[in-house]
Design a protein around this motif. Sequence first.
Motif, PDB file in Angstrom:
ATOM      1  N   PRO A 154     -20.838 -31.161   3.257  1.00 23.37           N
ATOM      2  CA  PRO A 154     -20.470 -29.752   2.532  1.00 23.37           C
ATOM      3  C   PRO A 154     -19.405 -30.256   1.694  1.00 23.37           C
ATOM      4  O   PRO A 154     -18.387 -30.829   2.467  1.00 23.37           O
ATOM      5  CB  PRO A 154     -20.402 -28.719   3.193  1.00 23.37           C
ATOM      6  N   LYS A 155     -19.307 -29.800   0.667  1.00 26.18           N
ATOM      7  CA  LYS A 155     -17.922 -30.114  -0.216  1.00 26.18           C
ATOM      8  C   LYS A 155     -16.748 -29.295   0.489  1.00 26.18           C
ATOM      9  O   LYS A 155     -15.401 -30.096   0.483  1.00 26.18           O
ATOM     10  CB  LYS A 155     -18.040 -29.833  -1.698  1.00 26.18           C
ATOM     11  N   LYS A 156     -16.932 -28.272   0.920  1.00 27.25           N
ATOM     12  CA  LYS A 156     -15.906 -27.500   1.598  1.00 27.25           C
ATOM     13  C   LYS A 156     -16.414 -26.816   2.735  1.00 27.25           C
ATOM     14  O   LYS A 156     -17.490 -26.331   2.691  1.00 27.25           O
ATOM     15  CB  LYS A 156     -15.362 -26.428   0.577  1.00 27.25           C
ATOM     16  N   ALA A 187     -24.044 -14.767  10.898  1.00 28.07           N
ATOM     17  CA  ALA A 187     -22.891 -15.621  11.179  1.00 28.07           C
ATOM     18  C   ALA A 187     -21.938 -16.069  10.137  1.00 28.07           C
ATOM     19  O   ALA A 187     -20.810 -15.977   9.943  1.00 28.07           O
ATOM     20  CB  ALA A 187     -23.405 -16.948  11.936  1.00 28.07           C
ATOM     21  N   LEU A 188     -22.724 -16.142   8.849  1.00 27.88           N
ATOM     22  CA  LEU A 188     -21.942 -16.457   7.550  1.00 27.88           C
ATOM     23  C   LEU A 188     -20.808 -15.480   7.391  1.00 27.88           C
ATOM     24  O   LEU A 188     -19.611 -15.976   6.836  1.00 27.88           O
ATOM     25  CB  LEU A 188     -22.709 -16.865   6.543  1.00 27.88           C
ATOM     26  N   PRO A 189     -21.006 -14.023   7.210  1.00 28.80           N
ATOM     27  CA  PRO A 189     -19.957 -13.030   6.977  1.00 28.80           C
ATOM     28  C   PRO A 189     -18.768 -13.288   7.879  1.00 28.80           C
ATOM     29  O   PRO A 189     -17.674 -13.095   7.437  1.00 28.80           O
ATOM     30  CB  PRO A 189     -20.842 -12.042   7.164  1.00 28.80           C
ATOM     31  N   TYR A 242     -28.801 -16.745  11.141  1.00 28.95           N
ATOM     32  CA  TYR A 242     -27.489 -17.093  11.161  1.00 28.95           C
ATOM     33  C   TYR A 242     -26.648 -16.925   9.599  1.00 28.95           C
ATOM     34  O   TYR A 242     -25.698 -16.910   9.781  1.00 28.95           O
ATOM     35  CB  TYR A 242     -27.351 -18.653  11.546  1.00 28.95           C
ATOM     36  N   LEU A 243     -27.437 -17.172   8.524  1.00 24.95           N
ATOM     37  CA  LEU A 243     -26.948 -16.843   7.152  1.00 24.95           C
ATOM     38  C   LEU A 243     -26.681 -15.443   6.998  1.00 24.95           C
ATOM     39  O   LEU A 243     -25.397 -15.386   6.325  1.00 24.95           O
ATOM     40  CB  LEU A 243     -27.942 -17.520   6.181  1.00 24.95           C
ATOM     41  N   GLU A 244     -27.294 -14.445   7.732  1.00 20.13           N
ATOM     42  CA  GLU A 244     -27.180 -13.275   7.360  1.00 20.13           C
ATOM     43  C   GLU A 244     -26.065 -12.585   8.402  1.00 20.13           C
ATOM     44  O   GLU A 244     -25.305 -11.516   7.903  1.00 20.13           O
ATOM     45  CB  GLU A 244     -28.359 -12.271   7.784  1.00 20.13           C
ATOM     46  N   LYS A 274     -24.547 -27.022  10.186  1.00 16.13           N
ATOM     47  CA  LYS A 274     -25.095 -27.727   9.166  1.00 16.13           C
ATOM     48  C   LYS A 274     -25.480 -26.591   8.143  1.00 16.13           C
ATOM     49  O   LYS A 274     -25.129 -26.475   6.989  1.00 16.13           O
ATOM     50  CB  LYS A 274     -26.074 -28.770   9.144  1.00 16.13           C
ATOM     51  N   ILE A 275     -26.338 -25.664   8.788  1.00 18.69           N
ATOM     52  CA  ILE A 275     -27.005 -24.517   8.190  1.00 18.69           C
ATOM     53  C   ILE A 275     -25.751 -23.669   7.438  1.00 18.69           C
ATOM     54  O   ILE A 275     -26.040 -23.332   6.272  1.00 18.69           O
ATOM     55  CB  ILE A 275     -27.759 -23.588   9.009  1.00 18.69           C
ATOM     56  N   LEU A 276     -24.542 -23.440   7.986  1.00 19.59           N
ATOM     57  CA  LEU A 276     -23.607 -22.861   7.450  1.00 19.59           C
ATOM     58  C   LEU A 276     -22.665 -23.541   6.741  1.00 19.59           C
ATOM     59  O   LEU A 276     -21.508 -23.047   6.218  1.00 19.59           O
ATOM     60  CB  LEU A 276     -23.048 -22.089   8.462  1.00 19.59           C
ATOM     61  N   ASN A 277     -22.821 -24.734   6.704  1.00 23.63           N
ATOM     62  CA  ASN A 277     -21.606 -25.723   5.766  1.00 23.63           C
ATOM     63  C   ASN A 277     -20.475 -25.535   6.630  1.00 23.63           C
ATOM     64  O   ASN A 277     -19.170 -25.477   6.024  1.00 23.63           O
ATOM     65  CB  ASN A 277     -21.591 -25.400   4.475  1.00 23.63           C
ATOM     66  N   ALA A 278     -20.682 -25.498   7.918  1.00 20.62           N
ATOM     67  CA  ALA A 278     -19.278 -25.081   8.794  1.00 20.62           C
ATOM     68  C   ALA A 278     -18.779 -26.340   9.326  1.00 20.62           C
ATOM     69  O   ALA A 278     -19.590 -27.426   9.605  1.00 20.62           O
ATOM     70  CB  ALA A 278     -19.416 -24.099   9.634  1.00 20.62           C
TER      71      ALA A 278
HETATM   72  C1  NAG Z   1     -23.802 -25.347   1.775  1.00 23.53           C
HETATM   73  O1  NAG Z   1     -23.773 -26.574   0.678  1.00 23.53           O
HETATM   74  C2  NAG Z   1     -24.971 -26.898   0.169  1.00 23.53           C
HETATM   75  C3  NAG Z   1     -24.548 -27.969  -0.971  1.00 23.53           C
HETATM   76  O2  NAG Z   1     -23.054 -28.003  -1.241  1.00 23.53           O
HETATM   77  C4  NAG Z   1     -25.219 -25.745  -0.633  1.00 23.53           C
HETATM   78  O3  NAG Z   1     -26.310 -25.813  -1.592  1.00 23.53           O
HETATM   79  C5  NAG Z   1     -25.534 -24.558   0.015  1.00 23.53           C
HETATM   80  O4  NAG Z   1     -25.851 -23.339  -0.492  1.00 23.53           O
HETATM   81  C6  NAG Z   1     -24.350 -24.284   0.971  1.00 23.53           C
HETATM   82  N1  NAG Z   1     -24.838 -23.069   2.157  1.00 23.53           N
HETATM   83  C7  NAG Z   1     -23.787 -22.368   2.444  1.00 23.53           C
HETATM   84  C8  NAG Z   1     -24.540 -21.328   3.474  1.00 23.53           C
HETATM   85  O5  NAG Z   1     -22.802 -21.964   2.076  1.00 23.53           O
END
Ligand code: NAG
Length: 516
Positions: A96-98, A209-211, A205-207, A126-130
């Motif tokens: 993930p970029k960030k 844990a992400l918040p 998790y997106l609904e 990975k799912i959460l880009n964390a």
């Molecule tokens: C995670 O990163 C990918 C690629 O950068 C992006 O497409 C995806 O929406 C991001 N997911 C979250 C939950 O931020």
Amino acid sequence: MRPPSSNQYHQHRGASYVALLMLLLPAFWPGIFSPLDHASPSIFSEWNAPRPVHLSLLKGAIQRHIADEQRSDLWSPLPPQGWKSCARSLDTPGFPKKSSGYIQVFLDGGLNQQRMGICDAVAVAKILNATLVIPYLEENSVWKDSSSFEDIFDVEHFIGALKYDIPVVRELPKELSWSTRQYYAVAIRATRIKTAPLHASMNWYLENALPVLQSYGIAAIAPFSHRLGFDNMPEDIQRLRCKVNFHALTFVPHINALGDALVKRLRRPVHSSMSTGGGYLREMVDELLDRETGKFVALHLRFDKDMAAHSACDFGGGKAERLALAKYRQVIWQGRVTNSQFTDEELRSQGRCPLTPEEIGLLLAALGFDSNTRLYLASHKVYGGEARISALRKLFPQMDDKKSLASREELSKVDGKASLLAAVDYYVSMQSDVFISASPGNMHNALVGHRTYENLKTIRPSMTLLSQLFLNKSLPWAEFEQAVRFGHKNRQGQIRLRKPKQSIYTYPLPDCMCEA
Ligand SMILES: *[C@@H]1O[C@H](CO)[C@@H](O)[C@H](O)[C@H]1NC(C)=O
Ligand SMILES: *[C@@H]1O[C@H](CO)[C@@H](O)[C@H](O)[C@H]1NC(C)=O
């Protein structure tokens, strides 16, 4: 929770019964009866020394004759089955970029349950880009080992292996260092996620844990065991879980080194069974010994008191053992054990009783393993001690375990630490030519999955077939042998594809592997 003194409790009760018995039993009056030397050790413990239950089969097994052809079939490796690993094929930078924040998990259970939790935690990050914080391993009430992730697994390798997948840190940055296990133990906290359902979906998790991550920069998920489902997951998430399990998780070097030493000794043919010749012959034998090409079977035998009590089956230790196990169920689970509603015979006919060491010995003998077979016992404590495994040892005198193969000094780093000991057993079991497990469970599942991934031979006992055979007390050995062989022809590592709801860690096909 297990009261720490439960064992002493039994012993105290046992001791007072023994005192009473000593007064009442005429055998204790000196001079009247023959000395009780042979019987006294079992009287002072809580059970009668468990005796073999299947005497006529045992007799047949001891006299077994195994054809050469049968023998070579047994030891031959599995042929290629048309699958190759593809867990690693996504080694493209997908970072993930960030980072959206830190994921922290606290993992219950023994080593192998925690292993699955680690793989799932990587997937959730990975799912959460964390960013994943190295998982915290809780001390388990049965195994009582406080070893940390770093004590068991090679962290350096773990982080490196996942460097294109997710960022992993050993510790939280200073500004988040308040987020500890203690912090969550004493109060309800906004950064803790404690409602993850069993086998939660990616969307959960997106609904949920992400918040939390977005608000606080951290989400601590506990409980986390079995909290990520196996179905309807994107392919890249599944492959990442496989990559963690089969490539990123390796043990610390001292565990591998001990495991290698054990394997080397197991592969060394046994002197006495080789040759009695001297001189030239002796040299040849020595040369052979150096090659360490002998084969061995790893037998995972979980037969501790906890498991024996929980199964509610009868293991041949007589009334004293039945009472002791019933008491244990009462103390630990307040009697709420589903199996105890059934009789032993009912449980057995449904295949719900773990195989005893005697029974697994009969199974191996019937499959064609002769008495020279090197058997590695991957086992923690055996309830009933040496007496419980004496029938097995009679069938397989070349049986070893960590203690018999390694010196006290070699074992000093792992001694008394259940997770490290389990890691050594895992490592050795992965190197074995044949693996077999006496009871289903996390270790069994983990090894069956990992060995499937490596296309290694693994015998899966058919519990229902065996229990039916064992219930018939008049079955001759030859018939038992034939039925066992026939019933296990396709239970030696042949590919089985995962069905819905099943674990990818037990059935890594097709999620972790691709058709070659
Ligand atoms: C995670 O990163 C990918 C690629 O950068 C992006 O497409 C995806 O929406 C991001 N997911 C979250 C939950 O931020
Ligand atoms: C037990 O095995 C013997 C020998 O095969 C057979 O004759 C008998 O019917 C079996 N008994 C039961 C209860 O299945």
